[in-house]
Design an enzyme around this catalytic site. Structure first.
Site, PDB file in Angstrom:
ATOM      1  N   HIS A 172       0.885  -1.175  -0.036  1.00 44.22           N
ATOM      2  CA  HIS A 172      -0.005  -0.035  -0.016  1.00 44.22           C
ATOM      3  C   HIS A 172       0.861   1.308   0.129  1.00 44.22           C
ATOM      4  CE1 HIS A 172      -3.702  -2.124   1.748  1.00 44.22           C
ATOM      5  NE2 HIS A 172      -3.460  -2.685   0.579  1.00 44.22           N
ATOM      6  N   GLU A 227       1.227   3.683   1.996  1.00 44.34           N
ATOM      7  CA  GLU A 227       1.919   3.967   3.161  1.00 44.34           C
ATOM      8  C   GLU A 227       3.248   3.223   3.424  1.00 44.34           C
ATOM      9  OE1 GLU A 227      -2.442   4.057   4.401  1.00 44.34           O
ATOM     10  OE2 GLU A 227      -1.129   3.157   2.982  1.00 44.34           O
ATOM     11  N   CYS A 277      -5.340   1.194   6.655  1.00 44.11           N
ATOM     12  CA  CYS A 277      -6.135   0.017   6.643  1.00 44.11           C
ATOM     13  C   CYS A 277      -5.667  -0.519   8.198  1.00 44.11           C
ATOM     14  CB  CYS A 277      -6.064  -0.808   5.817  1.00 44.11           C
ATOM     15  SG  CYS A 277      -4.077  -1.482   5.451  1.00 44.11           S
ATOM     16  N   CYS A 308      -1.478  -1.297   7.494  1.00 45.07           N
ATOM     17  CA  CYS A 308      -0.690  -0.182   7.283  1.00 45.07           C
ATOM     18  C   CYS A 308      -0.584   0.708   8.650  1.00 45.07           C
ATOM     19  CB  CYS A 308      -1.007   0.883   6.326  1.00 45.07           C
ATOM     20  SG  CYS A 308      -1.068   0.036   4.708  1.00 45.07           S
ATOM     21  N   THR A 361     -26.326  -0.879 -31.017  1.00 47.68           N
ATOM     22  CA  THR A 361     -25.002  -0.402 -31.434  1.00 47.68           C
ATOM     23  C   THR A 361     -24.195  -1.577 -31.876  1.00 47.68           C
ATOM     24  OG1 THR A 361     -24.727   1.135 -29.386  1.00 47.68           O
ATOM     25  CG2 THR A 361     -22.752   0.294 -30.397  1.00 47.68           C
ATOM     26  N   ASP A 388     -23.037  -0.994 -35.838  1.00 45.36           N
ATOM     27  CA  ASP A 388     -21.479  -0.810 -35.657  1.00 45.36           C
ATOM     28  C   ASP A 388     -20.718  -2.008 -35.953  1.00 45.36           C
ATOM     29  OD1 ASP A 388     -22.421   1.866 -35.624  1.00 45.36           O
ATOM     30  OD2 ASP A 388     -21.807   2.397 -33.736  1.00 45.36           O
ATOM     31  N   LEU A 429     -15.248  -3.670 -29.136  1.00 48.04           N
ATOM     32  CA  LEU A 429     -15.134  -3.379 -27.909  1.00 48.04           C
ATOM     33  C   LEU A 429     -14.002  -3.765 -27.011  1.00 48.04           C
ATOM     34  CD1 LEU A 429     -18.889  -3.911 -26.977  1.00 48.04           C
ATOM     35  CD2 LEU A 429     -17.842  -1.912 -27.780  1.00 48.04           C
TER      36      LEU A 429
END
Length: 354
Positions: free
Chosen positions: A53, A55, A78, A87, A197, A201, A205
């Site tokens: 994390h 920290e 946390c 942390c 869509t 088209d 994606l």
């Protein structure tokens, strides 16, 4: 807020956003360690889900200089053992004397770090920073609602049209905007479109010509399962989910590498809330992009599910009342402009939906 605190927290926020696309479903967090002479002795941010994390990275950067320092951190440290250690305890062990917290952690599993720090003699200050909460908005929204952060994205002409006359160039946005969309796709967990869509088209994606920090799930909202069998989304290149209504025949799709989710109806259209819950519970989704079309945007508007709008506006005008236009729907949305900036020949507006 005193300017010196604001400056250090600003730096922590700038660090935090570097984790976008890498850390989800964890929150983006930044940390700055400052000594009693107001000199930065260590910085860090959460770089990747499952790894250290913010920290911890800041403490490692500071080494022995962390003792007696003040930690400016965008989210409450946390206080639990997950994939990494707590942390809050690491800050105590390093001799941190004070922790300034930009936003309290609503996650019951990880919260309590501020209280634990204070109980162990560390001075704790919560500043409830709005910009920290903005960075953390998708994480906070997911924790509080069980839904991912929903971004509605579309390209439109200067007069609000999202489609072009037959025979004309179908691309409304410029190449720079298209590149930006692919970069953003590479940071989200799912791309959602309506069946209209796909039929119109035949999109892939996928993330192309950009670094993909994650592989977004393709989601097709297809109430009656009329997806053409030659659709690119059936190519198996990336995971694909089809959300459909009741009483549809899926046997014709048995040999295709797709998953299905049946949705109930609400007010004559599919209820999209169970879909969003499914994306969180099964796919750990934090951010999703909805890319159209207009019918799907209308359903999301009616069900009040959008959190953010990204609108790419070109200089082109059409003025054809027979084509789909987003002006009326956009004006109905209660939203606040976050920023607007040029991208090639286009103007990109990002709006927060109230």
């Amino acid at each position: 807020m005193p300017k010196i605190i604001s400056d250090f927290m600003l730096h922590a926020r700038e660090l935090a956003v570097r984790g976008h696309g890498f850390v989800e479903p964890n929150p983006m967090v930044g940390c700055v360690l400052v000594n009693d002479q107001n000199k930065i002795v260590g910085t860090g941010y959460h770089e990747k889900c499952g790894e250290a994390h913010a920290e911890i990275n800041a403490l490692n950067a500071a080494g022995p200089l962390a003792k007696g320092a003040t930690a400016y951190v965008t989210l409450e440290p946390c206080n639990h053992q997950g994939k990494t250690g707590p942390c809050a305890q690491a800050l105590i062990d390093a001799g941190i004397s004070k922790v300034v917290i930009g936003c309290a952690d609503p996650n019951l599993e990880a919260s309590g770090g501020g209280t634990y720090l204070a109980t162990n003699g560390v001075e704790v200050v919560y500043i409830d920073d709005e910009l920290c909460k903005t960075i953390l908005a998708p994480f906070l929204h997911r924790i509080r609602t069980g839904f991912p952060w929903v971004i509605c994205k579309w390209a439109q002409t200067a007069d609000g049209y999202i489609e072009t006359p037959e025979g004309e160039d179908p691309w409304i946005s410029c190449e720079g905007s298209q590149q930006l969309v692919h970069e953003e796709r590479g940071r989200v967990d799912a791309i959602i479109v309506g069946i209209g869509t796909v039929v119109a088209d035949n999109p892939s994606l996928t993330v192309r010509n950009a670094e993909a920090h994650r592989t977004p799930l393709r989601v097709i909202v297809d109430p009656t399962l009329r997806l053409p069998h030659n659709s690119t989304v059936l190519d198996g290149e990336v995971p694909t989910l089809i959300a459909h209504g009741k009483n549809v025949d899926k046997t014709a799709f048995t040999n295709y590498p797709v998953s299905f989710l049946e949705l109930p109806e609400v007010d004559g259209s599919l209820d999209l809330r169970p879909l969003l819950t499914h994306l969180v519970n099964k796919y750990d989704a934090t951010n999703v992009i909805v890319e159209g079309g207009k019918t799907l945007f209308e359903h999301i508007f009616n069900q009040q599910l959008a959190n953010e709008l990204w609108i790419f506006t070109s200089q082109r005008t059409i003025g054809n009342e027979n084509l789909k236009n987003m002006t009326q729907l956009f004006n109905a949305w209660d939203c606040i402009l976050e920023n607007k900036q040029p991208c090639g020949n286009d103007l990109v507006g990002r709006y927060h939906v109230k």
